[in-house]
Design a protein around this motif. Structure first.
Motif, PDB file in Angstrom:
ATOM      1  N   ILE A 275      26.177  42.790  41.022  1.00 15.96           N
ATOM      2  CA  ILE A 275      27.171  43.625  40.346  1.00 15.96           C
ATOM      3  C   ILE A 275      27.188  43.254  38.870  1.00 15.96           C
ATOM      4  CG2 ILE A 275      29.594  44.295  40.249  1.00 15.96           C
ATOM      5  CD1 ILE A 275      29.850  43.467  43.171  1.00 15.96           C
ATOM      6  N   MET A 276      26.878  44.200  38.021  1.00 19.45           N
ATOM      7  CA  MET A 276      26.768  43.930  36.586  1.00 19.45           C
ATOM      8  C   MET A 276      28.086  44.182  35.873  1.00 19.45           C
ATOM      9  SD  MET A 276      23.777  42.857  36.692  1.00 19.45           S
ATOM     10  CE  MET A 276      23.539  42.509  34.942  1.00 19.45           C
ATOM     11  N   PHE A 277      28.345  43.390  34.829  1.00 17.44           N
ATOM     12  CA  PHE A 277      29.573  43.501  34.035  1.00 17.44           C
ATOM     13  C   PHE A 277      29.185  43.349  32.572  1.00 17.44           C
ATOM     14  CE2 PHE A 277      33.268  41.499  31.955  1.00 17.44           C
ATOM     15  CZ  PHE A 277      34.252  42.430  32.255  1.00 17.44           C
ATOM     16  N   PHE A 278      29.133  44.515  31.845  1.00 17.95           N
ATOM     17  CA  PHE A 278      28.711  44.529  30.443  1.00 17.95           C
ATOM     18  C   PHE A 278      27.371  43.817  30.255  1.00 17.95           C
ATOM     19  CE2 PHE A 278      33.323  45.120  30.049  1.00 17.95           C
ATOM     20  CZ  PHE A 278      33.371  46.234  29.217  1.00 17.95           C
ATOM     21  N   LYS A 283      29.129  37.835  39.174  1.00 25.98           N
ATOM     22  CA  LYS A 283      29.299  36.570  39.885  1.00 25.98           C
ATOM     23  C   LYS A 283      29.203  35.392  38.918  1.00 25.98           C
ATOM     24  CE  LYS A 283      26.962  33.622  43.269  1.00 25.98           C
ATOM     25  NZ  LYS A 283      25.885  33.527  44.282  1.00 25.98           N
ATOM     26  N   GLN A 284      28.190  35.408  38.057  1.00 28.75           N
ATOM     27  CA  GLN A 284      28.015  34.309  37.095  1.00 28.75           C
ATOM     28  C   GLN A 284      29.164  34.261  36.088  1.00 28.75           C
ATOM     29  OE1 GLN A 284      25.780  32.044  37.518  1.00 28.75           O
ATOM     30  NE2 GLN A 284      24.686  33.093  39.168  1.00 28.75           N
ATOM     31  N   VAL A 285      29.656  35.441  35.705  1.00 22.49           N
ATOM     32  CA  VAL A 285      30.781  35.511  34.767  1.00 22.49           C
ATOM     33  C   VAL A 285      32.018  34.848  35.372  1.00 22.49           C
ATOM     34  CG1 VAL A 285      32.384  37.066  33.587  1.00 22.49           C
ATOM     35  CG2 VAL A 285      29.941  37.570  33.587  1.00 22.49           C
TER      36      VAL A 285
END
Length: 308
Positions: A275-278, A283-285
């Motif tokens: 799942i990408m975020f910007f 998950k890593q964020v």
């Protein structure tokens, strides 16, 4: 983030500012040793030794012992039975150390003389085979929060407990981290180690700044392995909670909140990525955000009226 904002730094940035110096020099010394092993270049190590000596003789003494321990573990694991290559690197490390110390002799000699003339040197403060039982009962307090008995300053971000456990579990995968972490656990449990590293005077674990570097690196090295050990890491959270319940001194909010952060970190770490975020993996964020949250909680507790 874990290294820069560990409890050692949070405490000493206001109390003893020069206590932050070895936090700068130790990584440079380790880097210098690695450059000798991998590239046969001694310049970084020589310069790191010179800066350490000229800055503070007291911490240089500790850095020497810590360096010897690191080399004693690193070279045999790297070369095995290749004693020729091991001896070559050992001679190069010793030569660079002598050169770096000699470059700073203009300050080493008078400081060493003043230190040896100090009336505190030679006083026998006495030392027991083990610490008082309360020291061991407060293990979680020391690891997660602001407690610093005998100058054992830890207070790390909560997820470090996972990477420490994994380093002991994966002893075949990364023997260097396994042996270093076992050695550290031994050294913080035995008063004689604190006495030796404090110049043979009294028991003080002012060498604990080195634990910060080891634990910060261990978390970085194990960051991608959490998902593979779901049951093991969940048992780590359970054991921490059981320890906090079992010992009255650990039944505090400042211990249960880090354990809750561990549980939340675990629940995210075992999830699938994608799942990408910007442009970043969500998950890593979130995992990095939890590390930051843990650091901020420790800092708030140290500097607030609830803490120190």
């Amino acid at each position: 983030l874990i290294y820069v904002f560990c409890y050692w730094n949070l405490l000493n940035v206001n109390e003893h500012i020069y206590f932050l110096n070895p936090m700068i020099y130790l990584p440079l010394i380790i880097l210098g040793i690695e450059k000798i092993i991998n590239e046969n270049k001694a310049a970084v190590f020589t310069l790191a030794v010179f800066i350490s000596v000229i800055s503070n003789f007291y911490f240089f003494y500790m850095l020497v012992i810590l360096t010897v321990i690191y080399v004693a573990v690193r070279l045999p694991l790297n070369y095995g039975k290749d004693f020729g290559s091991m001896l070559k690197d050992l001679m190069m490390i010793a030569g660079a150390a002598v050169l770096g110390t000699g470059m700073a002799a203009v300050t080493v000699m008078p400081v060493a003389y003043a230190l040896l003339s100090n009336n505190r040197i030679g006083i026998d403060y006495g030392v027991h085979a083990l610490y008082p039982i309360i020291y061991y009962e407060k293990a979680l307090n020391i690891f997660f929060s602001k407690d610093d008995p005998y100058w054992l300053c830890m207070g790390f971000a909560s997820p470090c407990i996972f990477s420490l456990a994994l380093s002991l579990r994966q002893f075949k995968k990364d023997k260097l981290l396994f042996f270093l972490n076992v050695l550290v656990l031994f050294m913080i449990c035995i008063p004689y180690c604190g006495k030796i590293l404090n110049g043979m005077s009294y028991v003080s674990n002012r060498w604990s700044f080195a634990i910060s570097l080891l634990y910060a690196y261990t978390l970085t090295a194990k960051w991608e392995d959490f998902k593979k050990y779901k049951i093991f890491l969940l048992s780590v959270v359970f054991l921490c909670f059981a320890w906090a319940v079992a010992f009255p001194l650990s039944r505090e909010v400042r211990i249960f909140i880090p354990i809750c952060i561990c549980l939340f970190f675990y629940s995210i770490a075992v999830m699938n990525e994608g799942i990408m975020f910007f442009g970043f993996d969500l998950k890593q964020v979130i995992l990095l955000g939890l590390v930051v949250l843990s650091v901020l909680y420790n800092a708030d507790y140290v500097y607030s009226y609830r803490g120190r």
